[in-house]
Design an enzyme around this catalytic site. Structure first.
Site, PDB file in Angstrom:
ATOM      1  N   CYS A  28     -27.491  37.799  66.064  1.00  0.00           N
ATOM      2  CA  CYS A  28     -26.825  39.103  66.077  1.00  0.00           C
ATOM      3  C   CYS A  28     -26.204  39.285  67.449  1.00  0.00           C
ATOM      4  CB  CYS A  28     -27.864  40.202  65.869  1.00  0.00           C
ATOM      5  SG  CYS A  28     -28.876  39.955  64.426  1.00  0.00           S
ATOM      6  N   ARG A  54     -20.554  37.477  66.161  1.00  0.00           N
ATOM      7  CA  ARG A  54     -21.933  36.961  66.097  1.00  0.00           C
ATOM      8  C   ARG A  54     -22.617  37.350  64.793  1.00  0.00           C
ATOM      9  NH1 ARG A  54     -24.003  35.243  70.842  1.00  0.00           N
ATOM     10  NH2 ARG A  54     -26.097  35.526  70.014  1.00  0.00           N
ATOM     11  N   TRP A 101     -26.482  39.841  61.767  1.00  0.00           N
ATOM     12  CA  TRP A 101     -26.333  38.781  60.777  1.00  0.00           C
ATOM     13  C   TRP A 101     -27.716  38.626  60.179  1.00  0.00           C
ATOM     14  CZ3 TRP A 101     -27.827  33.921  59.080  1.00  0.00           C
ATOM     15  CH2 TRP A 101     -26.900  33.223  58.303  1.00  0.00           C
ATOM     16  N   ASN A 127     -32.087  40.654  69.017  1.00  0.00           N
ATOM     17  CA  ASN A 127     -31.513  39.411  68.487  1.00  0.00           C
ATOM     18  C   ASN A 127     -32.596  38.348  68.597  1.00  0.00           C
ATOM     19  OD1 ASN A 127     -30.048  37.177  67.697  1.00  0.00           O
ATOM     20  ND2 ASN A 127     -29.261  36.813  69.761  1.00  0.00           N
ATOM     21  N   GLY A 128     -32.943  37.732  67.491  1.00  0.00           N
ATOM     22  CA  GLY A 128     -33.997  36.715  67.498  1.00  0.00           C
ATOM     23  C   GLY A 128     -34.892  36.900  66.288  1.00  0.00           C
ATOM     24  N   GLU A 507     -12.501  16.928  60.931  1.00  0.00           N
ATOM     25  CA  GLU A 507     -12.250  18.251  61.514  1.00  0.00           C
ATOM     26  C   GLU A 507     -11.237  19.034  60.683  1.00  0.00           C
ATOM     27  OE1 GLU A 507     -12.424  21.555  64.065  1.00  0.00           O
ATOM     28  OE2 GLU A 507     -13.804  19.992  63.394  1.00  0.00           O
ATOM     29  N   LYS A 511     -12.021  22.753  58.955  1.00  0.00           N
ATOM     30  CA  LYS A 511     -11.211  23.959  59.199  1.00  0.00           C
ATOM     31  C   LYS A 511     -10.754  24.576  57.880  1.00  0.00           C
ATOM     32  CE  LYS A 511     -12.195  24.629  62.538  1.00  0.00           C
ATOM     33  NZ  LYS A 511     -13.095  23.878  63.274  1.00  0.00           N
ATOM     34  N   GLU A 514     -13.841  26.082  56.004  1.00  0.00           N
ATOM     35  CA  GLU A 514     -14.562  27.233  56.561  1.00  0.00           C
ATOM     36  C   GLU A 514     -13.730  28.508  56.611  1.00  0.00           C
ATOM     37  OE1 GLU A 514     -15.861  27.221  60.660  1.00  0.00           O
ATOM     38  OE2 GLU A 514     -14.468  25.594  61.119  1.00  0.00           O
ATOM     39  N   HIS A 530     -13.649   2.617  47.272  1.00  0.00           N
ATOM     40  CA  HIS A 530     -15.071   2.422  46.942  1.00  0.00           C
ATOM     41  C   HIS A 530     -15.628   3.633  46.192  1.00  0.00           C
ATOM     42  CE1 HIS A 530     -14.905  -1.165  49.388  1.00  0.00           C
ATOM     43  NE2 HIS A 530     -14.384  -0.445  50.370  1.00  0.00           N
ATOM     44  N   LYS A 631     -20.229  32.702  64.721  1.00  0.00           N
ATOM     45  CA  LYS A 631     -19.731  31.811  65.769  1.00  0.00           C
ATOM     46  C   LYS A 631     -20.831  30.946  66.359  1.00  0.00           C
ATOM     47  CE  LYS A 631     -16.575  30.227  68.531  1.00  0.00           C
ATOM     48  NZ  LYS A 631     -15.602  29.329  67.944  1.00  0.00           N
TER      49      LYS A 631
HETATM   50  C1  AGP Z   1     -16.607  25.199  63.703  1.00  0.00           C
HETATM   51  O1  AGP Z   1     -15.397  25.787  63.488  1.00  0.00           O
HETATM   52  C2  AGP Z   1     -17.755  26.055  63.397  1.00  0.00           C
HETATM   53  N1  AGP Z   1     -17.707  27.280  64.058  1.00  0.00           N
HETATM   54  C3  AGP Z   1     -19.100  25.357  63.564  1.00  0.00           C
HETATM   55  O2  AGP Z   1     -19.099  24.201  62.785  1.00  0.00           O
HETATM   56  C4  AGP Z   1     -19.452  24.989  65.005  1.00  0.00           C
HETATM   57  O3  AGP Z   1     -18.648  23.949  65.457  1.00  0.00           O
HETATM   58  C5  AGP Z   1     -20.912  24.549  65.056  1.00  0.00           C
HETATM   59  O4  AGP Z   1     -21.700  25.627  64.626  1.00  0.00           O
HETATM   60  C6  AGP Z   1     -21.317  24.125  66.452  1.00  0.00           C
HETATM   61  O5  AGP Z   1     -21.209  25.184  67.342  1.00  0.00           O
HETATM   62  P1  AGP Z   1     -21.412  24.907  68.901  1.00  0.00           P
HETATM   63  O6  AGP Z   1     -20.302  24.019  69.364  1.00  0.00           O
HETATM   64  O7  AGP Z   1     -21.358  26.270  69.529  1.00  0.00           O
HETATM   65  O8  AGP Z   1     -22.749  24.267  69.063  1.00  0.00           O
END
Ligand code: AGP
Length: 636
Positions: A28, A54, A101, A127-128, A507, A511, A514, A530, A631
């Site tokens: 959070c 967050r 969250w 948070n935690g 990657e 993108k 997500e 394969h 994030k």
């Molecule tokens: C990527 O767009 C995502 N937000 C997620 O996969 C992210 O890369 C992953 O959670 C790792 O985060 P970090 O680099 O802060 O450890």
């Protein structure tokens, strides 16, 4: 050197108690604000907006004024809740806020923070995860405390209330310490009380907490971007510390023995503008467009730490590159760079699998390069703690100074990307790749594996990448927008690459999945025949990443032919004069020519970031806060 020794020993003390691999944390955003005068609520509201990435299941604010606590909270996003309850309209110059969250208790109003005690006098945001909340709760219920939520957090205000009952002469700080000492698990907590309406007390154990200070006000937050528009003077708080905030002042004490900790603020060289949209419709698009600048910054990363890190890597007998999500893709690309340029074999490992895969074999001769833009990802920290317990050497690459990863690393390097607000990582990915390339070049020099000419050429090309990326954004975005229009309703995508661009394909897939919620599959192009090629039907979009340099170009043409023969729609990311692949493609996006393959993921990923962004935006989706994501994933 002294500073590093202190933090590692403190950390080992913390972790030898076997706290790794425990169930993770609630993720959070918490914020607190205490000012000499003026209304705290509008400041808290605006700062919560900067922390909303967050978590955005519910939001709440509490303030204290004239000896009375006022709380406003509800489920939903900040803007929606504000429309209903007006989060600016709470009295008082002291307050705390929370954006959630959910893990413990559904995303409902009753579970939203702040939580209060039976008398509604003390409010807490957290948070935690409090591991022992169930037994604490039943103890408190046996003492006639009434609980209204299903959260773990609600035990804290009741424990403070119970402490005051036990000793009515106690100050809020003393009652808070009594409560915190009963907690097991992780927390960043902030508390205000009508009993002592002139301070905020907060504490940290494993969840991030940073203090912002200026002349007439003091702030506490999960992330310094929250108070950046008000001050760039930040104080990092360590595990086991509590802080008493009064207007313009802060006092740090160790929870265990109450001893004072003197720590001066650090000046953060981020501007508030770096944390707002500057006219872009979404942070993600702003951050994609910022990459020429952030790549220039990353090239200014501190040479001394690059040298130190490359020395540790050079001496290592085995190197694991450990991370999650996009950062893992940077590790995968890094492993190609280290082996191709420095003949150093490295093992990229998903952090969430590290303990299972290597937990028993990692040892004092192992070196872990942990990569995390937030520096707080629980899976990555879990792998690091497991390795540290087995005396491995921990190195870090992160974007967040003061994060937990920087505390547990023997040496770390800051990638200088600036704050990244969009949940989807973009500029932090290309910065991570740039640091990997700089490390590989340093290692190659140390090991004399490449000729001086090769090194000079690569170094020159690396220096030119910010301009290369700028040219791609300027000349190709319109084309990518047309592509997004054409494929916005596609049901599935393939992303294929070979060699180092297998990482780029992964990657591109991540993108699109997500932020646009489009199912996508990525794999090394050589694997098509394969199995996966059985999915191909006429019009099936297949994205190929095709640098001209290197051994992969010829074989990629074969893979394109295979897919084309089954009617796939070929979308190629190619160099501007690559007529051979242009002729085979239904659509293509061009990048400037002459990019060495080992550096190619940096420019070649840009069109993929833009494609995902424009498809998601055309679909009217919440690009910056995609559903079900956050994030910084601080849950294992
Ligand atoms: C990527 O767009 C995502 N937000 C997620 O996969 C992210 O890369 C992953 O959670 C790792 O985060 P970090 O680099 O802060 O450890």
């Amino acid at each position: 050197m002294l500073k590093i020794l202190i933090s590692v020993s403190e950390l080992i003390k913390t972790y030898i108690t076997g706290r790794t691999n425990e169930k993770g944390f609630d993720m959070c955003g918490i914020f607190g604000c205490i000012m000499e005068n003026g209304k705290a609520a509008p400041v808290i509201h605006a700062s919560m907006k900067r922390l909303e990435y967050r978590g955005y299941d519910s939001v709440g604010i509490a303030t204290v004024s004239n000896g009375k606590l006022t709380v406003k909270k509800d489920q939903g996003k900040i803007d929606d809740v504000h429309k209903i309850v007006n989060l600016d309209d709470l009295p008082g110059s002291i307050g705390i806020g929370h954006t959630r969250w959910a893990t413990h208790g559904a995303p409902l109003k009753v579970n939203a923070h702040p939580h209060v005690d039976c008398n509604g006098e003390t409010a807490v945001v957290h948070n935690g995860i409090i591991e022992n909340y169930a037994e604490l709760r039943s103890e408190l219920e046996n003492r006639n405390h009434t609980f209204v939520s299903k959260t773990d957090t609600e035990v804290v205000p009741h424990l403070i209330e119970e402490a005051f009952k036990k000793n009515p002469t106690w100050t809020l700080t003393e009652a808070f310490v009594d409560a915190v000492k009963k907690l097991e698990g992780s927390y960043a907590l902030a508390v205000i009380s009508a009993k002592e309406p002139d301070k905020i007390v907060c504490a940290r154990n494993e969840s991030p907490l940073v203090i912002g200070v200026c002349e007439k006000a003091t702030y506490c937050a999960s992330d310094l971007t929250a108070f950046l528009p008000m001050t760039n003077k930040a104080v990092m708080i360590n595990d086991g510390e509590l802080v008493i905030l009064t207007p313009g002042h802060y006092e740090i004490r160790r929870i265990q023995d109450g001893s004072e900790v003197i720590r001066k603020p650090e000046i953060i060289d981020w501007t508030p503008e770096m944390a707002v949209k500057q006219g872009y419709p979404h942070f993600m698009l702003k951050e994609i467009h910022e990459q020429p600048e952030t790549l220039r910054n990353t090239l200014r990363a501190q040479g001394h730490y690059l040298d130190l890190l490359s020395t540790f890597l050079d001496r290592a007998s085995e190197v694991f590159l450990v991370a999650c999500g996009t950062s893992y893709h940077a590790c995968l690309a890094g492993s190609y760079m280290f082996s191709k340029l420095a003949f150093l074999p490295t093992y990229p490992v998903y952090a969430s699998e590290f303990v299972e895969q290597h937990g028993k074999s990692v040892n004092i001769d192992s070196t872990i390069l942990a990569v995390s833009q937030s520096g707080e990802t629980a899976d990555t920290l879990g792998a690091v703690m497991c390795s540290q317990q087995r005396a491995a050497t921990i190195l870090g690459l992160t974007n967040t100074v003061g994060s937990t990863l920087t505390r547990v690393s023997r040496v770390y390097i800051g990638q200088q990307s600036g704050p990244e607000i969009g949940v989807a990582a973009t500029k932090t990915f290309t910065s991570q790749l740039s640091v990997m390339a700089q490390l590989a070049l340093k290692l190659s020099t140390k090991r004399g594996k490449c000729s001086q000419d090769e090194m000079d050429t690569l170094a020159e090309k690396l220096e030119l990448l910010p301009e290369t990326v700028e040219a791609i954004i300027l000349t190709q975005e319109e084309k990518v927008k047309q592509l997004a229009k054409k494929y916005r309703d596609a049901k599935i995508f393939f992303f294929l690459g070979r060699g180092i661009n297998t990482a780029t394909a992964y990657e591109g897939r991540l993108k699109l999945m997500e932020i646009a919620y489009v199912p996508a599959i990525a794999f090394p192009a050589g694997e098509s025949k394969h199995g996966p090629i059985s999915l191909i039907e006429p019009g099936f979009p297949v994205v190929f990443i095709c640098p001209k340099d290197g051994a992969t170009h010829k074989t990629l043409i074969g893979n394109i032919m295979e897919m084309k023969a089954r009617g796939a729609s070929i979308i190629s990311i190619i160099e501007e004069d690559d007529e051979e692949i242009k002729a085979l493609s239904d659509d293509y996006v061009e990048v400037p020519k002459g990019i060495p393959e080992v550096l190619s993921p940096i420019p070649f990923v840009i069109p993929l970031q833009m494609l995902a962004y424009h498809i998601a935006s055309l679909r009217g989706l919440d690009v910056d806060q995609p559903r079900n994501l956050a994030k910084s994933v601080t849950v294992e």
